[in-house]
Design a protein around this motif. Structure first.
Motif, PDB file in Angstrom:
ATOM      1  N   ILE A  42       0.838  -1.200   0.000  1.00 38.63           N
ATOM      2  CA  ILE A  42       0.000   0.000   0.000  1.00 38.63           C
ATOM      3  C   ILE A  42       0.875   1.251   0.000  1.00 38.63           C
ATOM      4  CG2 ILE A  42      -1.615   1.361   1.389  1.00 38.63           C
ATOM      5  CD1 ILE A  42      -2.847  -1.311   2.316  1.00 38.63           C
ATOM      6  N   SER A  43       1.896   1.269   0.847  1.00 36.03           N
ATOM      7  CA  SER A  43       2.773   2.440   0.935  1.00 36.03           C
ATOM      8  C   SER A  43       3.463   2.716  -0.399  1.00 36.03           C
ATOM      9  CB  SER A  43       3.821   2.220   2.028  1.00 36.03           C
ATOM     10  OG  SER A  43       3.205   2.099   3.294  1.00 36.03           O
ATOM     11  N   SER A  44       3.926   1.660  -1.047  1.00 37.17           N
ATOM     12  CA  SER A  44       4.594   1.824  -2.331  1.00 37.17           C
ATOM     13  C   SER A  44       3.645   2.402  -3.374  1.00 37.17           C
ATOM     14  CB  SER A  44       5.140   0.482  -2.802  1.00 37.17           C
ATOM     15  OG  SER A  44       5.750   0.593  -4.068  1.00 37.17           O
ATOM     16  N   ARG A  45       2.425   1.922  -3.386  1.00 38.87           N
ATOM     17  CA  ARG A  45       1.450   2.402  -4.372  1.00 38.87           C
ATOM     18  C   ARG A  45       0.997   3.827  -4.060  1.00 38.87           C
ATOM     19  NH1 ARG A  45       1.823  -2.772  -4.649  1.00 38.87           N
ATOM     20  NH2 ARG A  45       1.050  -4.036  -6.381  1.00 38.87           N
ATOM     21  N   LEU A  46       0.871   4.173  -2.778  1.00 35.39           N
ATOM     22  CA  LEU A  46       0.545   5.552  -2.418  1.00 35.39           C
ATOM     23  C   LEU A  46       1.660   6.490  -2.866  1.00 35.39           C
ATOM     24  CD1 LEU A  46      -0.930   5.174   1.203  1.00 35.39           C
ATOM     25  CD2 LEU A  46      -2.174   5.836  -0.869  1.00 35.39           C
ATOM     26  N   THR A  47       2.897   6.049  -2.698  1.00 33.24           N
ATOM     27  CA  THR A  47       4.034   6.850  -3.157  1.00 33.24           C
ATOM     28  C   THR A  47       3.959   7.091  -4.656  1.00 33.24           C
ATOM     29  OG1 THR A  47       5.434   5.956  -1.392  1.00 33.24           O
ATOM     30  CG2 THR A  47       6.539   6.932  -3.283  1.00 33.24           C
ATOM     31  N   THR A  48       3.597   6.053  -5.412  1.00 37.50           N
ATOM     32  CA  THR A  48       3.455   6.194  -6.864  1.00 37.50           C
ATOM     33  C   THR A  48       2.356   7.193  -7.204  1.00 37.50           C
ATOM     34  OG1 THR A  48       4.206   3.917  -7.220  1.00 37.50           O
ATOM     35  CG2 THR A  48       2.991   4.962  -9.015  1.00 37.50           C
ATOM     36  N   LEU A  49       1.247   7.154  -6.464  1.00 38.22           N
ATOM     37  CA  LEU A  49       0.158   8.104  -6.694  1.00 38.22           C
ATOM     38  C   LEU A  49       0.598   9.538  -6.433  1.00 38.22           C
ATOM     39  CD1 LEU A  49      -2.929   6.248  -5.141  1.00 38.22           C
ATOM     40  CD2 LEU A  49      -2.432   6.613  -7.564  1.00 38.22           C
ATOM     41  N   MET A  50       1.617   9.707  -5.581  1.00 36.97           N
ATOM     42  CA  MET A  50       2.147  11.036  -5.296  1.00 36.97           C
ATOM     43  C   MET A  50       3.336  11.368  -6.193  1.00 36.97           C
ATOM     44  SD  MET A  50       1.977  11.057  -1.114  1.00 36.97           S
ATOM     45  CE  MET A  50       0.445  10.694  -0.248  1.00 36.97           C
ATOM     46  N   SER A  51       3.424  10.653  -7.333  1.00 40.52           N
ATOM     47  CA  SER A  51       4.460  10.883  -8.349  1.00 40.52           C
ATOM     48  C   SER A  51       5.863  10.597  -7.828  1.00 40.52           C
ATOM     49  CB  SER A  51       4.387  12.332  -8.880  1.00 40.52           C
ATOM     50  OG  SER A  51       3.125  12.594  -9.439  1.00 40.52           O
ATOM     51  N   GLY A  52       5.971   9.639  -6.931  1.00 36.11           N
ATOM     52  CA  GLY A  52       7.274   9.265  -6.394  1.00 36.11           C
ATOM     53  C   GLY A  52       7.528   7.784  -6.524  1.00 36.11           C
ATOM     54  N   GLN A  53       8.493   7.296  -5.783  1.00 37.36           N
ATOM     55  CA  GLN A  53       8.817   5.880  -5.790  1.00 37.36           C
ATOM     56  C   GLN A  53       9.427   5.485  -4.452  1.00 37.36           C
ATOM     57  OE1 GLN A  53      11.625   5.248  -8.955  1.00 37.36           O
ATOM     58  NE2 GLN A  53      13.101   6.727  -8.160  1.00 37.36           N
ATOM     59  N   MET A  54       9.445   4.180  -4.185  1.00 38.44           N
ATOM     60  CA  MET A  54       9.963   3.666  -2.914  1.00 38.44           C
ATOM     61  C   MET A  54      11.007   2.598  -3.189  1.00 38.44           C
ATOM     62  SD  MET A  54       7.835   1.996   0.304  1.00 38.44           S
ATOM     63  CE  MET A  54       7.097   3.591   0.705  1.00 38.44           C
ATOM     64  N   SER A  55      12.046   2.571  -2.348  1.00 40.88           N
ATOM     65  CA  SER A  55      13.088   1.557  -2.473  1.00 40.88           C
ATOM     66  C   SER A  55      13.612   1.215  -1.092  1.00 40.88           C
ATOM     67  CB  SER A  55      14.227   2.060  -3.376  1.00 40.88           C
ATOM     68  OG  SER A  55      14.827   3.213  -2.808  1.00 40.88           O
ATOM     69  N   VAL A  56      14.437   0.171  -1.028  1.00 43.59           N
ATOM     70  CA  VAL A  56      14.992  -0.254   0.255  1.00 43.59           C
ATOM     71  C   VAL A  56      16.417  -0.741   0.060  1.00 43.59           C
ATOM     72  CG1 VAL A  56      14.005  -2.570  -0.032  1.00 43.59           C
ATOM     73  CG2 VAL A  56      14.691  -1.804   2.244  1.00 43.59           C
ATOM     74  N   THR A  57      17.266  -0.437   1.019  1.00 43.77           N
ATOM     75  CA  THR A  57      18.599  -1.022   1.100  1.00 43.77           C
ATOM     76  C   THR A  57      18.727  -1.649   2.479  1.00 43.77           C
ATOM     77  OG1 THR A  57      19.558   1.067   1.906  1.00 43.77           O
ATOM     78  CG2 THR A  57      19.633   0.649  -0.470  1.00 43.77           C
ATOM     79  N   SER A  58      19.319  -2.819   2.541  1.00 44.10           N
ATOM     80  CA  SER A  58      19.371  -3.524   3.811  1.00 44.10           C
ATOM     81  C   SER A  58      20.495  -4.551   3.821  1.00 44.10           C
ATOM     82  CB  SER A  58      18.030  -4.224   4.075  1.00 44.10           C
ATOM     83  OG  SER A  58      18.027  -4.850   5.345  1.00 44.10           O
ATOM     84  N   ARG A  59      20.991  -4.818   5.033  1.00 41.77           N
ATOM     85  CA  ARG A  59      21.966  -5.889   5.237  1.00 41.77           C
ATOM     86  C   ARG A  59      21.564  -6.652   6.486  1.00 41.77           C
ATOM     87  NH1 ARG A  59      27.945  -3.628   5.214  1.00 41.77           N
ATOM     88  NH2 ARG A  59      28.341  -5.876   5.438  1.00 41.77           N
ATOM     89  N   PRO A  60      21.496  -7.972   6.407  1.00 36.17           N
ATOM     90  CA  PRO A  60      21.099  -8.772   7.565  1.00 36.17           C
ATOM     91  C   PRO A  60      21.950  -8.452   8.794  1.00 36.17           C
ATOM     92  CG  PRO A  60      21.185 -10.139   5.604  1.00 36.17           C
ATOM     93  CD  PRO A  60      21.761  -8.808   5.223  1.00 36.17           C
ATOM     94  N   GLY A  61      21.253  -8.161   9.888  1.00 34.55           N
ATOM     95  CA  GLY A  61      21.931  -7.869  11.141  1.00 34.55           C
ATOM     96  C   GLY A  61      22.379  -6.438  11.303  1.00 34.55           C
ATOM     97  N   LEU A  62      22.276  -5.630  10.239  1.00 34.99           N
ATOM     98  CA  LEU A  62      22.763  -4.253  10.293  1.00 34.99           C
ATOM     99  C   LEU A  62      21.675  -3.219  10.046  1.00 34.99           C
ATOM    100  CD1 LEU A  62      26.170  -4.644   8.406  1.00 34.99           C
ATOM    101  CD2 LEU A  62      25.770  -4.577  10.873  1.00 34.99           C
TER     102      LEU A  62
END
Length: 206
Positions: free
Chosen positions: A164-184
């Motif tokens: 839902i959050s990703s799609r709401l972001t798209t409706l606001m002419s934006g985009q969503m992404s994530v960067t992650s490392r296990p344990g960090l």
């Protein structure tokens, strides 16, 4: 009796969350979700979002911090309710999956070339939690999906919040992404495009 009543209350709240998520997702998918365009104060939206997760963060002794860059306009035209919904979803997940350390929100803005008064607002929600394996990241924004089945068993959730959050972001002419490392920990970044709200005329008493 107190335990039974508490179980009923928690179950009712969980069911209401699921129903609301499904309704929101259905509206978005059918193109029937309309966004408001009214003046909003980003600082207040961020602070209100943090307030909603502060209790759970305090229980886990987590620090909650935020920093708004000077580039962020004081007032924008947009949908405060939906922006807060995105932030609360990300913050709730961050607190849920973090046992030690902190959860932070930052925001900065850049003017959009060729569109006077318009800004690209970039938010980042960072945590020092369990992190996400690289091969699991692709599942996060799919509806009814979580990083893996053990996540659902241990932490609960419908798997709709990020979709839902990703799609709401798209409706606001934006985009969503994530960067992650296990344990960090993880950093969820999203952007929206919004116009500066006109300043309100000052009124003076005669």
């Amino acid at each position: 009796q107190r335990d039974f009543i508490e179980t009923i209350r928690v179950s009712g709240e969980s069911l209401l969350t699921i129903i609301n998520d499904i309704l929101d997702f259905s509206k978005i998918e059918s193109g029937r979700l309309e966004l408001e365009t009214i003046p909003l104060d980003i600082r207040k939206v961020v602070e209100d979002s943090l307030d909603l997760v502060a209790g759970r963060a305090a229980e886990k002794h987590l620090d909650l911090v935020y920093l708004l860059d000077d580039s962020v306009p004081a007032s924008l035209l947009g949908d405060a309710v939906r922006l807060r919904q995105i932030l609360v979803n990300l913050l709730s997940n961050a607190v849920k999956f973090t046992e030690h350390g902190e959860v932070s929100v930052t925001a900065r803005a850049e003017p959009i070339a060729g569109r006077p008064g318009w800004h690209d607002i970039r938010f980042a929600v960072r945590d020092t939690g369990i992190g996400i394996a690289a091969d699991k990241v692709g599942r996060l924004f799919q509806p009814f999906a979580q990083a893996d089945s053990s996540t659902t068993r241990e932490f609960g959730g419908t798997g709709l919040g990020l979709a839902i959050s990703s799609r709401l972001t798209t409706l606001m002419s934006g985009q969503m992404s994530v960067t992650s490392r296990p344990g960090l920990g993880s950093t969820f970044t999203f952007s929206i495009q919004a116009q500066s709200a006109p300043s309100q005329p000052q009124r003076y008493l005669a």
